[in-house]
Motif scaffolding. Structure first.
Motif, short mmCIF file in Angstrom:
data_model
loop_
_atom_site.label_atom_id
_atom_site.label_comp_id
_atom_site.label_asym_id
_atom_site.label_seq_id
_atom_site.Cartn_x
_atom_site.Cartn_y
_atom_site.Cartn_z
N ARG A 106 0.83 -1.20 0.00
CA ARG A 106 0.00 0.00 0.00
C ARG A 106 0.86 1.25 0.00
NH1 ARG A 106 -5.49 -0.50 3.55
NH2 ARG A 106 -5.94 -2.70 3.23
N ALA B 175 1.08 4.19 -2.92
CA ALA B 175 0.91 5.62 -2.65
C ALA B 175 2.10 6.41 -3.18
CB ALA B 175 0.74 5.85 -1.15
N PRO C 31 -6.98 -1.64 -2.42
CA PRO C 31 -7.93 -1.04 -1.48
C PRO C 31 -8.82 -0.02 -2.19
CG PRO C 31 -5.75 -1.11 -0.50
CD PRO C 31 -5.59 -1.50 -1.94
N PRO C 32 -10.10 0.10 -1.81
CA PRO C 32 -11.03 0.99 -2.52
C PRO C 32 -10.58 2.43 -2.60
CG PRO C 32 -12.21 -0.45 -0.99
CD PRO C 32 -10.76 -0.65 -0.72
N GLU C 33 -9.90 2.93 -1.54
CA GLU C 33 -9.54 4.35 -1.55
C GLU C 33 -8.52 4.70 -2.63
OE1 GLU C 33 -7.05 2.35 1.78
OE2 GLU C 33 -9.07 2.20 0.90
N PHE C 34 -7.84 3.70 -3.20
CA PHE C 34 -6.86 3.98 -4.25
C PHE C 34 -7.48 3.96 -5.65
CE2 PHE C 34 -3.90 2.53 -0.91
CZ PHE C 34 -2.96 3.54 -0.98
N PRO D 1 -10.07 5.48 -7.21
CA PRO D 1 -10.30 6.73 -7.96
C PRO D 1 -9.01 7.34 -8.49
CG PRO D 1 -11.66 6.69 -6.00
CD PRO D 1 -10.73 5.52 -5.89
N LEU D 2 -7.93 7.33 -7.69
CA LEU D 2 -6.66 7.89 -8.15
C LEU D 2 -6.09 7.06 -9.30
CD1 LEU D 2 -4.95 8.80 -4.75
CD2 LEU D 2 -5.84 10.38 -6.46
#
Length: 463
Positions: free
Chosen positions: A83, A87, A113-116, A118-119
């Motif tokens: 992770r 990042a 992971p879902p939070e990544f 969109p980026l």
């Protein structure tokens, strides 16, 4: 909202030049503005009230249905170290390393992971090379996002198992469908291609021939022969290239027969006449290049072995045209003997990098080792940039051995960037990466070592 645009237009021009018109404003805004007497005050009051109105003056929505939930994805998330690396890749904007990272992840049991997502989707939106690997790892949540945001539509998983995708899918979906069917059901794929061929635009026909290139077989000869008469030059060129990859074709024999009366040998001289044309010498040169690149290389055996033929004095035509056409034929026919001969005759030539791609792994590495001794450092450094990829482990090791011996030089530092990113995973434990650098090591050498270590750690984290 037109009401707000009217106020902004009046404010920009001034109430003297553009009288304030409140008729288009909501009743509550009109009431508050009309309580003022001066036009300027009315404008300011209307703007203040309308701002509040826009923020909080909407009626609550009714009959709102919740969005569908994405299908469950049972894969575990990537480890914590991976992770952190993801990042860093996103923050540093390294699309080539990010593409490699996604490719490694696609071969594991992990998911992003879902939070990544969109980026990653935004990065892939502007860098098309990232889309394929991202689709492979994004899973059901990526497809859900693609269905919600048109900019990320490439993430939406199409029903490519359905035959409808060939008729109604996007170009990318049709390309993937064709590539998959050529592997799983070659006859069905070729039937679909030939059925829709005449109705496809020229650029799509050329694109589909590119997909066929990795699966071309003897039975495709008739189809490719017909494509040689296509009205689009790009399609004709692709068809000729694919025919050149097939042994013993009618097209190749025709080209050889047309070439035969133009070539003769006189001792150490190869006399090659230009074909007669109405347009003059330039057109004759183009036709000669077409004939030589399409004719089987076995045509030249009657004039001598390849290593001898390519070193003969050429008369009657530009020697460079003949060598370029030989190189094109060697690339099409994947002929290692001719590739060796052409590289040996002109090691610094522009055809050398693609010809190296024709050689087998061991031969390729040995030839690179030979070129190191024949070419100046600057020329070899330029060649590194043009070597076809992906590289084999043997080639990667040979290039790492070469650059480990180099001193500081601008072109060497540029080649180091390419080598650090292009060597395969099997080369990432090369001594150049694992040996501690001295304090006086140049910046490019430090960057090379850091990139190799970064990539090695990337693979280890996802193992």
């Amino acid at each position: 909202m037109k009401a707000w645009e009217d106020l902004v237009g009046t404010a920009l021009l001034g109430t003297r030049r553009r009288p304030l018109d409140l008729s288009g404003q909501p009743p509550a805004v009109q009431e508050m503005a009309n309580a003022r007497s001066e036009p300027a005050e009315q404008l300011l009051a209307a703007a203040a009230v309308l701002t509040t109105y826009r923020r909080a003056g909407r009626r609550a929505l009714t009959d709102v249905k919740p969005l569908p939930v994405a299908a469950a994805d049972e894969r575990p998330f990537i480890p914590a170290l991976a992770r952190e690396r993801l990042a860093r890749l996103l923050a540093a904007s390294h699309p080539d390393l990010l593409q490699e990272w996604l490719g490694v992840l696609a071969g594991t049991r992990f998911r992003v992971p879902p939070e990544f997502l969109p980026l990653l989707a935004e990065s892939a939106r502007s860098k098309a090379a990232l889309r394929g690997p991202l689709v492979a790892v994004a899973g059901s949540l990526g497809a859900w996002l693609g269905q919600r945001n048109p900019d990320w539509a490439f993430l939406a998983a199409p029903a490519e198992e359905s035959g409808d995708v060939w008729q109604y899918g996007s170009l990318a979906q049709r390309r993937r469908w064709l590539a998959a069917r050529l592997t799983d059901d070659a006859d069905a794929a070729r039937e679909a291609l030939t059925t829709s061929w005449k109705s496809e635009p020229a650029d799509v026909r050329a694109d589909f021939l590119g997909v066929l290139a990795g699966h071309v077989r003897d039975a495709d000869e008739d189809f490719l022969e017909a494509a040689l008469t296509d009205r689009a030059a790009a399609v004709r060129e692709k068809a000729a290239d694919l025919l050149g990859r097939l042994p013993d074709t009618r097209h190749g024999h025709r080209m050889a027969e047309r070439l035969r009366p133009l070539v003769r040998r006189r001792g150490r001289v190869l006399d090659v006449a230009l074909p007669q044309t109405e347009s003059g010498k330039d057109e004759g040169t183009v036709r000669l290049r077409t004939l030589v690149s399409a004719a089987p290389l076995s045509f030249w055996t009657e004039f001598g072995p390849p290593a001898e033929v390519v070193r003969m004095t050429v008369e009657g035509c530009p020697p460079g045209v003949l060598r370029d056409a030989w190189a094109a034929a060697a690339l099409r026919q994947r002929d290692e003997t001719w590739a060796h001969a052409l590289i040996g005759a002109d090691p610094g030539g522009r055809a050398t990098p693609p010809l190296l791609g024709v050689l087998g792994p061991a031969s390729q590495a040995a030839t690179i080792g030979h070129l190191v001794g024949r070419l100046p450092t600057e020329s070899f450094a330029r060649l590194v940039h043009e070597l076809p990829r992906p590289w084999t482990a043997e080639l990667g090791t040979a290039l790492l051995d070469w650059i480990a011996r180099q001193d500081d030089h601008r072109l060497v530092s540029h080649a180091a960037v390419v080598i650090a990113r292009a060597v395969p995973a099997g080369c990432l434990r090369h001594p150049l990466a694992t040996t501690r650098l001295t304090m006086d090591a140049g910046p490019w050498r430090r960057a090379l070592t850091e990139t190799l270590n970064f990539r090695r750690e990337m693979y280890e984290e996802l193992a």
